[in-house]
Scaffold this active site. Structure first.
Site, PDB file in Angstrom:
ATOM      1  N   THR A 132       0.919  -1.263  -0.001  1.00 50.08           N
ATOM      2  CA  THR A 132      -0.141   0.038   0.181  1.00 50.08           C
ATOM      3  C   THR A 132       0.939   1.349  -0.003  1.00 50.08           C
ATOM      4  O   THR A 132       1.884   1.164   0.420  1.00 50.08           O
ATOM      5  CB  THR A 132      -0.988   0.046   1.304  1.00 50.08           C
ATOM      6  OG1 THR A 132      -1.502   1.175   1.516  1.00 50.08           O
ATOM      7  CG2 THR A 132       0.091  -0.375   2.528  1.00 50.08           C
ATOM      8  N   ASP A 133       0.364   2.403  -0.507  1.00 48.20           N
ATOM      9  CA  ASP A 133       1.065   3.622  -0.292  1.00 48.20           C
ATOM     10  C   ASP A 133       1.024   4.174   0.913  1.00 48.20           C
ATOM     11  O   ASP A 133       1.823   5.100   1.243  1.00 48.20           O
ATOM     12  CB  ASP A 133       0.212   4.678  -1.162  1.00 48.20           C
ATOM     13  CG  ASP A 133      -1.281   4.854  -0.812  1.00 48.20           C
ATOM     14  OD1 ASP A 133      -1.723   4.310  -0.149  1.00 48.20           O
ATOM     15  OD2 ASP A 133      -1.749   6.039  -1.510  1.00 48.20           O
ATOM     16  N   GLU A 134       0.197   3.426   1.941  1.00 48.09           N
ATOM     17  CA  GLU A 134       0.233   4.011   3.330  1.00 48.09           C
ATOM     18  C   GLU A 134       1.571   3.841   4.013  1.00 48.09           C
ATOM     19  O   GLU A 134       1.779   4.628   5.009  1.00 48.09           O
ATOM     20  CB  GLU A 134      -0.839   3.449   3.895  1.00 48.09           C
ATOM     21  CG  GLU A 134      -2.284   3.732   3.401  1.00 48.09           C
ATOM     22  CD  GLU A 134      -3.593   3.742   4.306  1.00 48.09           C
ATOM     23  OE1 GLU A 134      -3.281   3.475   5.842  1.00 48.09           O
ATOM     24  OE2 GLU A 134      -4.690   3.532   4.065  1.00 48.09           O
ATOM     25  N   TYR A 158      -2.136  -0.502  11.070  1.00 48.91           N
ATOM     26  CA  TYR A 158      -2.289  -1.038   9.692  1.00 48.91           C
ATOM     27  C   TYR A 158      -0.904  -0.645   8.930  1.00 48.91           C
ATOM     28  O   TYR A 158      -0.326  -1.550   8.386  1.00 48.91           O
ATOM     29  CB  TYR A 158      -3.531  -0.682   9.078  1.00 48.91           C
ATOM     30  CG  TYR A 158      -3.386  -0.935   7.590  1.00 48.91           C
ATOM     31  CD1 TYR A 158      -3.538  -2.019   7.002  1.00 48.91           C
ATOM     32  CD2 TYR A 158      -3.228   0.032   6.489  1.00 48.91           C
ATOM     33  CE1 TYR A 158      -3.519  -2.577   5.657  1.00 48.91           C
ATOM     34  CE2 TYR A 158      -3.327  -0.447   5.087  1.00 48.91           C
ATOM     35  CZ  TYR A 158      -3.456  -1.365   4.622  1.00 48.91           C
ATOM     36  OH  TYR A 158      -3.243  -1.747   3.413  1.00 48.91           O
ATOM     37  N   LYS A 162       2.151  -3.300   7.459  1.00 51.45           N
ATOM     38  CA  LYS A 162       2.295  -3.347   5.956  1.00 51.45           C
ATOM     39  C   LYS A 162       3.875  -2.838   5.781  1.00 51.45           C
ATOM     40  O   LYS A 162       4.569  -3.492   5.132  1.00 51.45           O
ATOM     41  CB  LYS A 162       1.450  -2.471   5.093  1.00 51.45           C
ATOM     42  CG  LYS A 162      -0.045  -3.122   5.171  1.00 51.45           C
ATOM     43  CD  LYS A 162      -0.274  -4.479   4.543  1.00 51.45           C
ATOM     44  CE  LYS A 162      -0.098  -4.548   2.811  1.00 51.45           C
ATOM     45  NZ  LYS A 162      -0.368  -5.890   2.519  1.00 51.45           N
TER      46      LYS A 162
END
Ligand code: NAD
Ligand code: DAU
Length: 355
Positions: A132-134, A158, A162
């Site tokens: 993810t970009d997060e 989260y 990741k």
């Protein structure tokens, strides 16, 4: 064949459906069927022998090894994760268990299997990690978009889990030579999106006459990509990505949350008008998400230049298709809005005063 983890979830199911629509290469779909996993996403494959579904947990090393040796996959595509930021704030432990320990365990099993391969089977093997970009944290209004060299700065449980999984994947390439690929994608939307996430939640609540919850001022920015474009990007990275490399995937489509909610209300006003007034009347600003990242934006030039990938949908065409899909698939939404979902909605949204 390819081995897909999390193929009963939102993106995984879209990926499996797309894959088998374009290729006869079989898929082993390995999924724990948590609250987010749903075999109703895959009913069109019920009698399709190219799709083998096995219920299992990526923390189960023995089962993974047995399946790898039995089915001899040429690639593992790793979608399985706990994926909802708000749930990670209420209960981070499950995120560590699946996203960190589970990915580590899957890497270990993959490495044991890969070490036994020889020749082309070994060099052509791929472990593709869907991230993810997060992991890059948050951007200020005028900051450049996240590129593959942006430093990791995850802010939620989260995104921290990741990020940890991305680092393990990277380490397995550098240390053991496992041929890994990582994709870091922005926010997806489209069919089979679980209605705890913004877009399907707004569609479901609007139609049920409920409040449309917008966190804080609603001016947070996300970079939305139609899920089938993400699936195409993953196929392209699997086909032509360079082992050890990471690829950012995004739609060049930054939107504030309030603007997304307005657009959804306008589409519903057009496609399924209320007896009186607009769906916009149901919008309610509520308490902000703790630690809420203000802005995400993806610089997708690397995958565009090196692999020739580009999204096919604009936000306007993709969002219309999505609303039309939900209008045509009431039964799907009703089925997922069952016991566990109701408990989550009660905990997250009940007693929320307008802010
Ligand atoms: P999702 O929550 O809809 O689906 C996750 C799937 O993984 C479910 O089917 C669930 O049953 C399965 N799963 C969970 N724990 C498992 C375990 N321990 N063992 C086996 N299966 C397990 O998630 P999604 O939105 O489809 O996201 C898929 C992947 O893409 C995730 O890795 C996520 O981090 C990443 N991603 C999501 C987005 C997005 O916008 N949704 C964007 C970028 C990246
Ligand atoms: O950026 C990629 C990520 O996108 C993925 O890695 C995650 O798995 C995926 O869930 C998604 O995370 P977000 O937190 O951005 O998605 P979500 O749909 O939960 O929220 C989108 C934005 O809308 C976010 O700024 C929070 C806001 N929001 C969300 C909900 C559920 C609201 O304002 N109200 C809500 O009720």
């Amino acid at each position: 064949m390819i081995f897909v983890t999390g193929g009963a979830g939102f993106i995984g199911a879209n990926f499996v459906l797309d894959w088998l629509a374009q290729s006869d290469e079989p898929v082993l779909n390995y999924d724990k069927l948590t609250y987010a996993g749903n075999l109703n996403n895959l009913t069109s494959l019920n009698h399709d022998k190219r799709h083998v579904f096995i219920k299992g947990d990526i923390n189960d090393n023995a089962q993974l090894l047995a399946l790898f040796f039995e089915y001899q996959p040429r690639a593992i595509l790793h979608f399985a994760a706990e994926s909802h930021v708000d749930r990670s704030i209420h209960g981070p432990a499950a995120f560590v268990t699946t996203n960190v320990n589970g990915t580590f365990n899957l890497l270990e099993a993959a490495r044991s299997y890969w070490m036994t391969l020889e020749g082309e089977a070994k060099t052509d093997f791929r472990f593709l990690h869907v991230s993810t970009d997060e992991v890059y944290g948050t951007l200020e209004k005028d900051d450049p978009a996240f590129s593959e060299t942006t430093a990791y700065a995850p802010n939620s449980p989260y995104s921290a889990t990741k990020a940890a999984s991305d680092h393990m994947v990277r380490a397995y390439h550098h240390t053991y030579g496992l041929p890994v690929l990582t994709t870091n994608c922005s926010n997806n939307y489209g069919p089979y999106h679980f209605p705890e996430k913004l877009i399907p939640l707004i569609i479901a609540n609007a139609r049920a006459g409920k409040d449309l919850p917008v966190y804080g001022d609603g001016l947070q920015v996300r970079d939305w990509l139609y899920v089938k474009d993400h699936c195409t990007a993953i196929r392209r990275v699997l086909e032509a990505g360079k082992p050890g490399e990471t690829y950012n995937v995004g739609g060049w489509n930054e939107q504030t949350n309030i603007s997304v909610v307005h657009t959804l209300c306008d589409l519903l006003d057009e496609l399924q008008p209320k007896a009186q007034g607009s769906y916009r009347d149901q919008i309610k600003h509520i308490t902000d998400r703790p630690g809420h990242d203000r802005r995400y934006a993806i610089d997708a030039r690397k995958i565009e230049k090196e692999l020739g990938w580009k999204p096919q949908e604009t936000f306007s065409t993709g969002l219309r298709k999505t609303v039309e899909w939900y209008l045509a698939n009431d039964a799907w939404t009703k089925q997922v809005q069952s016991g566990e979902y109701l408990k989550w909605v009660a905990m997250q949204y009940e007693d929320e005063d307008e802010v």
